[in-house]
Design a protein around this motif. Structure first.
Motif, PDB file in Angstrom:
ATOM      1  N   PRO A  90      40.874  50.586  42.293  1.00 15.72           N
ATOM      2  CA  PRO A  90      40.327  49.586  41.069  1.00 15.72           C
ATOM      3  C   PRO A  90      38.783  49.360  41.138  1.00 15.72           C
ATOM      4  O   PRO A  90      38.241  49.542  42.385  1.00 15.72           O
ATOM      5  CB  PRO A  90      41.052  48.445  41.329  1.00 15.72           C
ATOM      6  CG  PRO A  90      41.136  48.480  42.784  1.00 15.72           C
ATOM      7  CD  PRO A  90      41.606  49.756  43.271  1.00 15.72           C
ATOM      8  N   THR A  91      38.095  49.618  39.866  1.00 14.41           N
ATOM      9  CA  THR A  91      36.713  49.336  40.001  1.00 14.41           C
ATOM     10  C   THR A  91      36.409  48.508  39.004  1.00 14.41           C
ATOM     11  O   THR A  91      37.115  48.431  37.817  1.00 14.41           O
ATOM     12  CB  THR A  91      35.803  50.596  39.862  1.00 14.41           C
ATOM     13  OG1 THR A  91      36.572  51.342  38.503  1.00 14.41           O
ATOM     14  CG2 THR A  91      35.839  51.302  40.746  1.00 14.41           C
ATOM     15  N   ALA A  92      35.558  47.288  39.232  1.00 13.86           N
ATOM     16  CA  ALA A  92      35.015  46.686  38.090  1.00 13.86           C
ATOM     17  C   ALA A  92      34.183  47.151  37.045  1.00 13.86           C
ATOM     18  O   ALA A  92      33.169  47.579  37.474  1.00 13.86           O
ATOM     19  CB  ALA A  92      34.379  45.230  38.505  1.00 13.86           C
ATOM     20  N   VAL A  93      34.348  47.227  35.613  1.00 18.65           N
ATOM     21  CA  VAL A  93      33.658  47.605  34.591  1.00 18.65           C
ATOM     22  C   VAL A  93      33.222  46.675  33.622  1.00 18.65           C
ATOM     23  O   VAL A  93      34.086  45.728  32.881  1.00 18.65           O
ATOM     24  CB  VAL A  93      34.286  48.821  34.025  1.00 18.65           C
ATOM     25  CG1 VAL A  93      33.201  49.366  32.964  1.00 18.65           C
ATOM     26  CG2 VAL A  93      34.548  49.806  34.863  1.00 18.65           C
ATOM     27  N   HIS A  94      31.985  46.350  33.215  1.00 22.51           N
ATOM     28  CA  HIS A  94      31.580  45.492  32.328  1.00 22.51           C
ATOM     29  C   HIS A  94      31.337  46.115  31.017  1.00 22.51           C
ATOM     30  O   HIS A  94      30.839  47.110  30.913  1.00 22.51           O
ATOM     31  CB  HIS A  94      30.160  45.101  32.656  1.00 22.51           C
ATOM     32  CG  HIS A  94      29.778  43.770  31.986  1.00 22.51           C
ATOM     33  ND1 HIS A  94      29.134  43.742  30.830  1.00 22.51           N
ATOM     34  CD2 HIS A  94      30.033  42.484  32.201  1.00 22.51           C
ATOM     35  CE1 HIS A  94      29.071  42.680  30.270  1.00 22.51           C
ATOM     36  NE2 HIS A  94      29.365  41.797  31.028  1.00 22.51           N
ATOM     37  N   GLY A  95      32.000  45.517  29.978  1.00 23.35           N
ATOM     38  CA  GLY A  95      32.211  46.309  28.494  1.00 23.35           C
ATOM     39  C   GLY A  95      31.952  45.106  27.663  1.00 23.35           C
ATOM     40  O   GLY A  95      31.683  43.580  27.737  1.00 23.35           O
ATOM     41  N   PRO A  96      32.270  45.363  26.489  1.00 21.43           N
ATOM     42  CA  PRO A  96      32.303  44.304  25.251  1.00 21.43           C
ATOM     43  C   PRO A  96      33.298  43.213  25.614  1.00 21.43           C
ATOM     44  O   PRO A  96      32.920  42.045  25.119  1.00 21.43           O
ATOM     45  CB  PRO A  96      32.738  45.076  24.188  1.00 21.43           C
ATOM     46  CG  PRO A  96      32.367  46.725  24.325  1.00 21.43           C
ATOM     47  CD  PRO A  96      32.652  46.827  25.991  1.00 21.43           C
ATOM     48  N   GLN A  97      34.436  43.342  26.320  1.00 24.70           N
ATOM     49  CA  GLN A  97      35.310  42.415  26.516  1.00 24.70           C
ATOM     50  C   GLN A  97      35.105  41.656  27.858  1.00 24.70           C
ATOM     51  O   GLN A  97      35.815  40.928  28.254  1.00 24.70           O
ATOM     52  CB  GLN A  97      36.743  42.923  26.490  1.00 24.70           C
ATOM     53  CG  GLN A  97      37.286  43.453  24.999  1.00 24.70           C
ATOM     54  CD  GLN A  97      38.603  44.027  25.123  1.00 24.70           C
ATOM     55  OE1 GLN A  97      39.306  44.138  26.372  1.00 24.70           O
ATOM     56  NE2 GLN A  97      39.057  44.369  24.262  1.00 24.70           N
ATOM     57  N   GLY A  98      33.896  41.925  28.330  1.00 24.28           N
ATOM     58  CA  GLY A  98      33.561  41.227  29.649  1.00 24.28           C
ATOM     59  C   GLY A  98      34.029  42.289  31.007  1.00 24.28           C
ATOM     60  O   GLY A  98      34.199  43.456  30.763  1.00 24.28           O
ATOM     61  N   TRP A  99      34.158  41.744  32.097  1.00 25.87           N
ATOM     62  CA  TRP A  99      34.656  42.413  33.079  1.00 25.87           C
ATOM     63  C   TRP A  99      35.977  42.771  33.238  1.00 25.87           C
ATOM     64  O   TRP A  99      36.793  41.959  32.954  1.00 25.87           O
ATOM     65  CB  TRP A  99      34.222  41.696  34.527  1.00 25.87           C
ATOM     66  CG  TRP A  99      32.793  41.429  34.780  1.00 25.87           C
ATOM     67  CD1 TRP A  99      32.090  40.516  34.602  1.00 25.87           C
ATOM     68  CD2 TRP A  99      32.075  42.423  35.390  1.00 25.87           C
ATOM     69  NE1 TRP A  99      30.713  40.745  34.855  1.00 25.87           N
ATOM     70  CE2 TRP A  99      30.684  41.879  35.672  1.00 25.87           C
ATOM     71  CE3 TRP A  99      32.229  43.744  35.952  1.00 25.87           C
ATOM     72  CZ2 TRP A  99      29.622  42.560  36.079  1.00 25.87           C
ATOM     73  CZ3 TRP A  99      31.096  44.430  36.489  1.00 25.87           C
ATOM     74  CH2 TRP A  99      29.848  43.804  36.367  1.00 25.87           C
TER      75      TRP A  99
END
Length: 499
Positions: A90-99
């Motif tokens: 797993p990796t944390a990705v920041h997008g329009p819906q947050g993390w």
């Protein structure tokens, strides 16, 4: 003048506010309450404290990384194993819906960050990096993110939250990663590689204190070389010797020390047989559970939309079909992995393992035992080996990890000799036979007597006999005795199957 004074006071106020803000951040960090970002596998709880992620798939994937690194001992080899087994991380990705959490193939830097981040050891750390300012070409240059030593970290609070590993294991992992760094100093052992020299990274010269390097000049042989030049004009090295005898002597000493633990290791292997290969199956089962949840969620979304609104219903139907395809693919993968699970050990296999545990040299020299495994065993019990070379002899001091020391003496070959030297009795027999028999009849006599060369069974004796004939023509029958002695090296390859 009034405007200038107001501007000066404004700059002073800004500087004061900045200092107060930084001091407030430092005080909050000293209490362990400052969290700029949260590492993958953790989340903020109700009281703003760190707690492990409730997602079981994330927790077990991170635990698998630490478990396999403890077994493999190399970040790069761990990444290769994860990729070979098809295990995603797993990796944390920041997008329009947050993390959000995204699963993907493992990357070296991501795995390295997992293993070097102290948050997974249950510790809160602040100030691991610093800002460095220097003047270059008359201008100020600021460098951010300069790594600090552990002694210079601003805040270290152990047992701050639940960790995936202990602080002792974290220290051991950092030491292992540092020792695997090749070409970054002479005081580390370096990573385990597949060369024939078993003591690479452990040997240290007793004269100059340098770590000995290894030179591979054939498929099996290697030479340990000290980098110090005793005589720069002739390029004579401080210490140079072959690896065969010293590797055998040190291996025998290590086997003698670990022999009492062999039976326990064999029993542990028998009990862990059922766990072999379960890592990939477990990760696939968790991925299947998550895929089924996503498929059910996509179905609920599709059922909730108005069927007449085809612009939305068509997209939701496509997403549902993609989720169903992923579920079918993972179900096939889980069925395949379950069919490939190793069966329980038979009674014959159990008996063979127990017998190998009683015979450590046979287990050590078994064809299935890789060079990397032997090197890892040696590094587990030995810290370093101090070697001092003298005329015809090597003096070794083995430093064990427990603090004990053992002294060994290894005999070196004299100049011009090697380990394939024929014994004196065989040479004397060949000299006696040279007075009575022609050249092409000597090798069959030796074969019928069961005499083996130093190399063991090899090529047919015709090669050695033809060489003897060539020398006999040039030297004459009266000198055949000396010709035979000169051809001893080729006669050592005589085969027991010759007649």
């Amino acid at each position: 003048m009034l405007l200038g004074m107001k501007g000066t006071f404004s700059e002073l106020e800004l500087s004061t506010l900045r200092q107060r803000s930084q001091e407030a951040l430092r005080l909050k960090a000293a209490r362990g309450e400052l969290h700029t970002t949260v590492a993958i596998g953790y989340r903020r709880g109700a009281d703003d404290r760190l707690e492990q992620d409730p997602d079981r798939r994330i927790r077990e994937a991170l635990s698998l990384v630490f478990h396999k690194f403890r077994e493999i001992g190399s970040v790069r080899q761990l990444v290769l194993w994860l990729g070979q087994e098809g295990i995603d991380l797993p990796t944390a990705v920041h997008g329009p819906q947050g993390w959000t959490v995204r699963w993907g193939a493992p990357r070296y830097h991501a795995v390295h960050r997992l293993l070097t981040n102290p948050v997974y050891a249950g510790a809160y750390v602040f100030g691991r990096t610093a800002t460095r300012t220097r003047v270059q070409d008359g201008r100020k240059v600021v460098t951010h993110g300069v790594a600090r030593r552990r002694e210079d970290w601003a805040v270290v609070i152990r047992d701050h939250h639940d960790g995936y590993i202990s602080w002792t294991e974290y220290d051991r992992n950092q030491t292992m990663i540092a020792n695997n760094a090749n070409m970054k100093g002479t005081m580390v052992a370096g990573a385990v590689r597949n060369g024939s020299g078993l003591l690479v990274g452990l040997l240290r010269c007793g004269c100059c204190g340098r770590k000995l390097k290894v030179l591979h000049h054939s498929r099996r042989d290697a030479r340990y070389v000290c980098g110090t030049h005793v005589d720069p004009s002739t390029e004579k090295r401080c210490t140079v010797f072959s690896n065969m005898r010293i590797d055998a002597a040190v291996s025998a000493e290590v086997l003698r020390a670990i022999a009492p633990l062999a039976l326990e290791a064999a029993l542990q292997l028998i009990s862990d047989r059922k766990q072999a290969g379960n890592e990939r199956l477990r990760q696939s089962e968790l991925a299947l559970d998550q895929a089924r949840y996503e498929a059910a969620h996509a179905r609920r979304q599709y059922d909730a939309v108005d069927p007449d609104n085809r612009l939305v219903a068509g997209e939701l139907e496509r997403r549902w079909n993609d989720c169903l395809a992923a579920v079918a693919r993972l179900e096939d993968q889980v069925r395949s992995l379950r069919s490939e699970q190793p069966s329980a050990l038979s009674e014959d296999e159990r008996t063979m393992l127990i017998a190998l545990a009683d015979d450590m040299p046979a287990l050590w020299n078994h064809p299935a035992a890789s060079v990397e495994t032997r090197k890892r065993i040696l590094r587990t019990v030995l810290k370093e080996i101090i070697v001092t070379a003298e005329t015809g002899r090597l003096h070794l001091v083995l430093h064990w990890h427990g603090g004990d020391h053992t002294r060994l003496d290894v005999v070196k070959n004299r100049s011009g000799q090697n380990r394939y030297k024929t014994d004196v009795a065989t040479e004397q027999l060949m000299r006696e036979l040279a007075r009575l028999l022609p050249d092409h009849s000597i090798a069959p006599v030796l074969n019928r007597l069961g005499i083996r060369s130093a190399r063991g069974p090899g090529r047919n004796c015709a090669c050695a006999i033809s060489a003897v004939r060539i020398k006999s023509r040039s030297t004459g029958r009266a000198n055949v005795q000396s010709a035979m002695s000169l051809s001893c090296a080729k006669l050592q390859a005589a085969s027991a199957s010759a007649t």
